[in-house]
Design a protein around this motif. Structure first.
Motif, mmCIF file in Angstrom:
data_model
loop_
_atom_site.group_PDB
_atom_site.id
_atom_site.type_symbol
_atom_site.label_atom_id
_atom_site.label_comp_id
_atom_site.label_asym_id
_atom_site.label_seq_id
_atom_site.Cartn_x
_atom_site.Cartn_y
_atom_site.Cartn_z
ATOM 1 N N ALA A 302 0.853 -1.193 0.000
ATOM 2 C CA ALA A 302 0.000 0.000 0.000
ATOM 3 C C ALA A 302 0.884 1.236 0.000
ATOM 4 O O ALA A 302 2.086 1.165 0.302
ATOM 5 N N GLU A 303 0.302 2.369 -0.326
ATOM 6 C CA GLU A 303 1.038 3.633 -0.262
ATOM 7 C C GLU A 303 1.441 3.920 1.184
ATOM 8 O O GLU A 303 0.617 3.804 2.098
ATOM 9 N N GLY A 304 2.691 4.260 1.385
ATOM 10 C CA GLY A 304 3.163 4.606 2.716
ATOM 11 C C GLY A 304 3.875 3.490 3.448
ATOM 12 O O GLY A 304 4.449 3.711 4.520
ATOM 13 N N ILE A 305 3.864 2.285 2.913
ATOM 14 C CA ILE A 305 4.580 1.179 3.549
ATOM 15 C C ILE A 305 6.025 1.180 3.065
ATOM 16 O O ILE A 305 6.302 1.377 1.874
ATOM 17 N N ASP A 306 6.959 0.961 3.993
ATOM 18 C CA ASP A 306 8.376 0.922 3.625
ATOM 19 C C ASP A 306 9.000 -0.393 4.088
ATOM 20 O O ASP A 306 8.298 -1.379 4.323
ATOM 21 N N HIS A 307 10.312 -0.392 4.251
ATOM 22 C CA HIS A 307 11.064 -1.613 4.539
ATOM 23 C C HIS A 307 10.726 -2.242 5.883
ATOM 24 O O HIS A 307 11.051 -3.411 6.136
ATOM 25 N N THR A 308 10.086 -1.497 6.768
ATOM 26 C CA THR A 308 9.885 -2.000 8.133
ATOM 27 C C THR A 308 8.952 -3.206 8.178
ATOM 28 O O THR A 308 9.079 -4.064 9.057
ATOM 29 N N TRP A 309 8.020 -3.298 7.232
ATOM 30 C CA TRP A 309 7.109 -4.453 7.248
ATOM 31 C C TRP A 309 7.866 -5.741 6.917
ATOM 32 O O TRP A 309 7.739 -6.744 7.619
ATOM 33 N N ALA A 310 8.654 -5.723 5.862
ATOM 34 C CA ALA A 310 9.418 -6.913 5.499
ATOM 35 C C ALA A 310 10.351 -7.322 6.634
ATOM 36 O O ALA A 310 10.504 -8.513 6.931
ATOM 37 N N ALA A 311 10.971 -6.326 7.280
ATOM 38 C CA ALA A 311 11.883 -6.625 8.386
ATOM 39 C C ALA A 311 11.138 -7.294 9.539
ATOM 40 O O ALA A 311 11.629 -8.265 10.136
ATOM 41 N N ALA A 312 9.950 -6.788 9.867
ATOM 42 C CA ALA A 312 9.169 -7.365 10.962
ATOM 43 C C ALA A 312 8.720 -8.782 10.627
ATOM 44 O O ALA A 312 8.725 -9.677 11.490
ATOM 45 N N ALA A 313 8.330 -9.022 9.374
ATOM 46 C CA ALA A 313 7.900 -10.359 8.971
ATOM 47 C C ALA A 313 9.069 -11.337 9.001
ATOM 48 O O ALA A 313 8.933 -12.479 9.468
ATOM 49 N N ASN A 314 10.234 -10.913 8.515
ATOM 50 C CA ASN A 314 11.404 -11.789 8.533
ATOM 51 C C ASN A 314 11.855 -12.114 9.950
ATOM 52 O O ASN A 314 12.389 -13.199 10.214
ATOM 53 N N ALA A 315 11.644 -11.183 10.883
ATOM 54 C CA ALA A 315 12.064 -11.400 12.270
ATOM 55 C C ALA A 315 11.291 -12.541 12.931
ATOM 56 O O ALA A 315 11.742 -13.090 13.948
ATOM 57 N N LEU A 316 10.161 -12.926 12.368
ATOM 58 C CA LEU A 316 9.373 -14.020 12.935
ATOM 59 C C LEU A 316 9.962 -15.388 12.599
ATOM 60 O O LEU A 316 9.558 -16.396 13.196
ATOM 61 N N ASN A 317 10.872 -15.436 11.627
ATOM 62 C CA ASN A 317 11.501 -16.699 11.220
ATOM 63 C C ASN A 317 10.455 -17.779 10.905
ATOM 64 O O ASN A 317 10.549 -18.922 11.370
ATOM 65 N N LEU A 318 9.482 -17.409 10.118
ATOM 66 C CA LEU A 318 8.450 -18.365 9.728
ATOM 67 C C LEU A 318 9.055 -19.461 8.863
ATOM 68 O O LEU A 318 9.900 -19.190 8.010
ATOM 69 N N PRO A 319 8.648 -20.714 9.043
ATOM 70 C CA PRO A 319 9.273 -21.804 8.298
ATOM 71 C C PRO A 319 8.989 -21.731 6.809
ATOM 72 O O PRO A 319 7.856 -21.509 6.377
ATOM 73 N N GLY A 320 10.061 -21.890 6.016
ATOM 74 C CA GLY A 320 9.922 -22.074 4.579
ATOM 75 C C GLY A 320 9.673 -20.840 3.756
ATOM 76 O O GLY A 320 9.440 -20.952 2.553
ATOM 77 N N VAL A 321 9.739 -19.640 4.345
ATOM 78 C CA VAL A 321 9.414 -18.445 3.585
ATOM 79 C C VAL A 321 10.271 -17.271 4.042
ATOM 80 O O VAL A 321 10.640 -17.165 5.209
ATOM 81 N N ALA A 322 10.609 -16.393 3.092
ATOM 82 C CA ALA A 322 11.306 -15.142 3.381
ATOM 83 C C ALA A 322 10.559 -14.017 2.681
ATOM 84 O O ALA A 322 9.818 -14.235 1.718
#
Length: 425
Positions: A302-322
């Protein structure tokens, strides 16, 4: 290989689910023993249509036949089954029924092709989209067919509407006194497990009519048996199924050797199907779910989203996905023509990847990292998840594990029911 009808029945290629049988013996009694799957290889899976045709359409002999299908109803050499059946004197094909997107696939999401005569065959094409119950039964009656054949590729998610077209066809066939023959095709994301919340019937819509899991882990014939035995048991359809041969529950689509045809405009590849049962939840938000890009449901933003979302999602270390920080400009749908920021999912190990858990994690992190996050005003998210819990728990600050844990009991109950209808190992 030539199979008689008797041979098909004995091999589990077709099974009757007549009202008398269902009433006297219970829904599981008509099921054959599951067939053993085979190892990997190309061209090894034969669809339900392949087996029906190999038997000379014996199951349809002497009947006026109508087919519910779309562009995915193809043979292994990519001919459409209607174009194959129409000139064949062994089958009396007299009508076609088109679902959402249409028989030939010309309509976008939420659309259909209407009533017309097919230019290629001259057959009358009837529109089934958003028709159910007596209204759909009236269409079947008006067509003059005796038997309806269903052959559509599913994507494995509860909110993918073709399985509810199947449900509606079962109900309408019973009302109209018609037989329904369901031809099987692979679940493209395997049939190993059911995942996600189970629909509360109070939230039943065309993106989820009845109580199944968000990622059901079943094939269309298995679903037909479950629908007929569990939800339509008071008035079940006269149902016969034709199974596949060579398919194992652990098979992803690319291991089947079958050609992939997009079952809808925004399901371009099996990779899309792999993530769809989780990321389609973003349809219920103000973020783009990637429609209008070449990677729908893999790109979110969406408009206004930056790198912080990807960083937060990667920090969860979800199995099988980056998750990759991504920027894109949809050509239609949300944010058409505007550059938006967000993430792209990269499934690195599909054997351990959980699409529904991943979708929930992305909702949780999007809300926490982007102040503009909002649900659609019509609470469409509740229709997609089949309840209010996901939305209200995320709004209350619940983390991914808490949200996922909330459906554990319902999912366990569904898995027990599902197990009775599985046809493959």
């Amino acid at each position: 290989m030539s199979l008689s009808r008797r041979g098909l029945l004995a091999a589990g290629g077709a099974v009757g689910a007549l009202a008398a049988t269902a009433a006297s013996a219970g829904p599981a009694a008509a099921l054959p023993s599951p067939g053993k799957g085979h190892g990997g290889g190309h061209g090894r899976v034969r669809t339900g249509f392949d087996r029906l045709a190999a038997d000379g359409y014996a199951l349809l002999k002497g009947q006026r036949v109508g087919v519910v299908t779309n562009p995915t109803g193809i043979t292994s050499d990519v001919r459409h089954i209607v174009d194959v059946m129409h000139p064949d004197e062994r089958v009396n094909l007299t009508a076609v029924f088109g679902p959402e997107h249409g028989f030939r696939g010309t309509a976008q999401a939420g659309g259909s092709e209407g009533r017309y005569d097919d230019p290629a065959t001259g057959l009358p094409v009837y529109d089934t989209y958003l028709k159910s119950g007596q209204a759909l039964a009236d269409v079947f009656t008006a067509s003059g067919v005796d038997t309806i054949v269903f052959d559509i590729q599913d994507a494995g998610a509860r909110f993918y509407t073709y399985i509810w077209t199947l449900y509606d066809c079962l109900e309408a066939a019973a009302l109209a006194g018609k037989k329904l023959v369901v031809l099987d095709r692979p679940n493209p994301v395997t049939g190993r497990a059911a995942l996600g919340p189970v629909l509360d019937p109070a939230f039943g819509t065309f993106v989820g009519r009845r109580e199944i899991a968000q990622a059901h882990g079943m094939t269309v014939t298995e679903l037909a048996l479950l629908f007929n035995g569990e939800f339509l048991a008071d008035r079940p359809a006269e149902l016969e199924i034709v199974k596949m041969s060579g398919w194992s529950r652990a098979d992803f689509f690319d291991g089947t050797g079958l050609p992939w045809v997009p079952p809808s405009p925004n399901m371009p590849t099996p990779d899309t199907a792999l993530v769809y049962s989780g990321t389609c939840l973003f349809e219920g938000t103000n973020l783009s779910e990637g429609r209008g890009t070449t990677r729908p449901f893999e790109l979110l933003g969406a408009e206004g989203i930056d790198h912080t979302w990807a960083a937060a999602a990667n920090a969860l270390n979800l199995p099988g996905v980056a998750f990759r920080e991504a920027y894109f400009a949809p050509t239609f749908s949300k944010f058409q023509g505007k550059t938006v920021g967000g993430v792209q999912l990269h499934v690195q190990d599909r054997e351990v990847f959980d699409p529904v858990r991943t979708g929930i994690a992305l909702l949780v992190t999007a809300k926490r990292t982007w102040s503009g996050f909002a649900w659609r005003s019509d609470n469409w998210i509740d229709k997609l998840t089949g309840n209010t819990r996901v939305r209200t728990m995320i709004d209350a600050g619940a983390d991914t594990d808490e949200v996922v844990g909330a459906w554990a009991q319902d999912l366990a109950a569904f898995r027990a029911v599902r197990k009775r209808y599985l046809q493959y190992r």
